[in-house]
Scaffold this motif. Structure first.
Motif, PDB file in Angstrom:
ATOM      1  N   SER A  79       0.838  -1.191   0.000  1.00 58.53           N
ATOM      2  CA  SER A  79       0.000   0.000   0.000  1.00 58.53           C
ATOM      3  C   SER A  79       0.875   1.243   0.000  1.00 58.53           C
ATOM      4  O   SER A  79       1.794   1.356   0.811  1.00 58.53           O
TER       5      SER A  79
ATOM      6  N   ALA B  69     -11.474   4.734  -1.703  1.00 55.40           N
ATOM      7  CA  ALA B  69     -10.858   3.479  -1.265  1.00 55.40           C
ATOM      8  C   ALA B  69      -9.494   3.807  -0.667  1.00 55.40           C
ATOM      9  O   ALA B  69      -8.523   4.015  -1.378  1.00 55.40           O
TER      10      ALA B  69
ATOM     11  N   LYS C 160      -7.928   2.153   2.403  1.00 55.37           N
ATOM     12  CA  LYS C 160      -7.173   1.105   3.081  1.00 55.37           C
ATOM     13  C   LYS C 160      -7.425  -0.242   2.432  1.00 55.37           C
ATOM     14  O   LYS C 160      -8.567  -0.689   2.319  1.00 55.37           O
ATOM     15  N   ILE C 161      -6.344  -0.918   1.999  1.00 54.55           N
ATOM     16  CA  ILE C 161      -6.489  -2.248   1.410  1.00 54.55           C
ATOM     17  C   ILE C 161      -6.341  -3.294   2.508  1.00 54.55           C
ATOM     18  O   ILE C 161      -5.440  -3.216   3.343  1.00 54.55           O
ATOM     19  N   HIS C 162      -7.260  -4.267   2.524  1.00 54.17           N
ATOM     20  CA  HIS C 162      -7.304  -5.252   3.602  1.00 54.17           C
ATOM     21  C   HIS C 162      -6.873  -6.650   3.184  1.00 54.17           C
ATOM     22  O   HIS C 162      -6.497  -7.453   4.038  1.00 54.17           O
TER      23      HIS C 162
ATOM     24  N   THR D 172      -9.477  -7.565  -4.735  1.00 58.50           N
ATOM     25  CA  THR D 172      -9.019  -7.002  -3.474  1.00 58.50           C
ATOM     26  C   THR D 172     -10.167  -6.266  -2.811  1.00 58.50           C
ATOM     27  O   THR D 172     -11.109  -5.821  -3.479  1.00 58.50           O
TER      28      THR D 172
ATOM     29  N   TRP E  47     -11.190  -3.119  -0.096  1.00 55.55           N
ATOM     30  CA  TRP E  47     -10.704  -1.871   0.475  1.00 55.55           C
ATOM     31  C   TRP E  47     -11.787  -1.270   1.363  1.00 55.55           C
ATOM     32  O   TRP E  47     -12.961  -1.610   1.249  1.00 55.55           O
TER      33      TRP E  47
ATOM     34  N   SER F 254     -13.002   2.631   3.402  1.00 52.00           N
ATOM     35  CA  SER F 254     -12.851   4.053   3.687  1.00 52.00           C
ATOM     36  C   SER F 254     -13.682   4.344   4.921  1.00 52.00           C
ATOM     37  O   SER F 254     -14.221   3.423   5.555  1.00 52.00           O
TER      38      SER F 254
ATOM     39  N   TRP G 149     -17.069   0.116   1.916  1.00 52.52           N
ATOM     40  CA  TRP G 149     -16.156  -0.977   1.584  1.00 52.52           C
ATOM     41  C   TRP G 149     -16.323  -1.254   0.098  1.00 52.52           C
ATOM     42  O   TRP G 149     -17.443  -1.293  -0.405  1.00 52.52           O
TER      43      TRP G 149
END
Length: 389
Positions: A115, A141, A143-145, A164, A166, A168, A172
């Motif tokens: 990230s 978007a 944060k990538i989880h 993927t 993500w 906010s 989601w």
């Protein structure tokens, strides 16, 4: 006709050479070949192809590693056996003008998610093959989880349609590699109480295309931790089960990892006593049988002067990284000064404790990683550009 005839000649010649060499010697030779070459060697014969899917072979490869550490300026791999070896890794992302280490690393199955920031997006990285695939940022978007796929479609790794997920502050979203599109999904919530789950760690643990987290629900003073998941096939969050360690203090170390390829392990360390417990699921994890998860205690470690694996004042995402192998527990964590250490525990004894001296910067990000020959997912446009080249 000529092409088919020549191909048969090559295959017969390869088979003849294979018969002349003992299989043990062939394995030894292949264990020294660059990982990028192993991908191409899959087509040599069925036996070679099966060998490259063997985790024992991958673990014994001369360039294998088990941990990845990231500082402000560099990324390192750390191999364990027969001794600890630290090597610098290069993250080369096509299209980026400045190649700098990512802001965050998310270990997710075969891949690492790198990230950057809101304006630059993220990259999917296979550090063993040194392959990357870029995800351009989407408005909202942040944060990538994790990364996963629709497990109902196919069991063939090369046919998986990776996505993927993500988050906010408000939404989601899912990013689909094949179509390079974004989609808003239902916000996570408890299926029973309709209360918002709090993720103990933002990084999801990937298993058979599904992402899993340790989560708790609203009662922050004395939370009950649960196993929580997101299925890409149904695009829904699920509340799976209570974790076996019951009520926990937020200062305890608590880390979920994949165990033996199809189960989970859970490490817990009490911040007061430093006692470590390892729990594992009794059977393999399946989305079809999510209601019947049974945990059992694998080992309990009460070792005098054992260090705290979650230093005082750190955050949930600073949890230790670990794996279990051959009845050993191997842990990577930082001490109170931010220096990285590797601890090896077996038979309720601390076998070794080694400081990673070559990683100079304090408080490096670290994660467990098992090398894989699975290529990074690419969008249709990227595949077309590769074919044109």
């Amino acid at each position: 006709m000529d092409n088919g005839f020549n191909q048969n000649k090559v295959q017969k010649r390869e088979a003849a050479h294979e018969e002349k060499l003992p299989w043990e010697l062939i394995e030894e030779i292949l264990s020294r070949a660059p990982p990028q070459s192993l991908v191409r060697f899959r087509t040599v014969c069925k036996r070679w192809n099966a060998l490259f899917d063997d985790k024992t072979f991958i673990n014994n490869h001369k360039s294998t590693f088990r941990f990845i550490l990231k500082t402000k300026s560099k990324i390192y791999s750390v191999s364990i056996d027969p001794e600890i070896v630290v090597r610098e890794l290069t993250l080369n992302i096509p299209g980026l003008e400045y190649q700098i280490p990512p802001k965050d690393l998310v270990e997710c199955g075969e891949f690492l998610l790198c990230s950057m920031d809101k304006a630059k997006g993220a990259a999917v990285w296979n550090p063993w093959l040194n392959q990357t695939s870029w995800i351009k940022p989407d408005h909202g978007a942040d944060k990538i989880h994790g990364i996963g796929y629709d497990s109902n479609r196919t069991s063939d790794q090369e046919s998986h349609v990776y996505k993927t997920i993500w988050s906010s502050f408000t939404d989601w979203k899912i990013h689909d590699f094949a179509s390079n599109t974004w989609k808003v999904v239902v916000k996570p919530e408890s299926c029973e109480s309709r209360k918002r789950p709090w993720l103990h760690s933002t990084s999801g643990v990937a298993l058979n295309g599904t992402l899993y987290w340790v989560a708790y629900f609203d009662n922050k003073t004395d939370p009950l931790y649960r196993l929580y998941s997101f299925e890409f096939s149904r695009e829904r969050f699920f509340n799976i089960c209570d974790l076996p360690c019951g009520m926990n203090d937020p200062r305890d170390a608590l880390v979920l990892r994949v165990f033996k390829g199809d189960r989970f392990s859970l490490l817990k360390q009490c911040h007061l006593t430093k006692k470590v417990e390892i729990w594992v699921t009794k059977n393999k994890i399946s989305v079809e049988d999510r209601d019947n998860v049974v945990w059992m205690n694998l080992l309990t470690l009460s070792i005098s002067n054992f260090p705290s694996l979650l230093p005082t004042g750190t955050y949930h995402d600073d949890q230790p990284s670990y794996f279990i192998d051959d009845k050993r527990l191997v842990v990577c964590s930082c001490d109170e000064s931010g220096q990285a250490w590797i601890y090896v525990v077996a038979e309720n004894k601390l076998i070794s404790k080694v400081q990673i001296d070559s990683v100079v910067d304090p408080w490096p990000l670290h994660c467990t990683y098992f090398p894989s020959l699975v290529p990074v997912p690419r969008g249709q446009r990227e595949e077309e550009e590769e074919l044109e080249v």
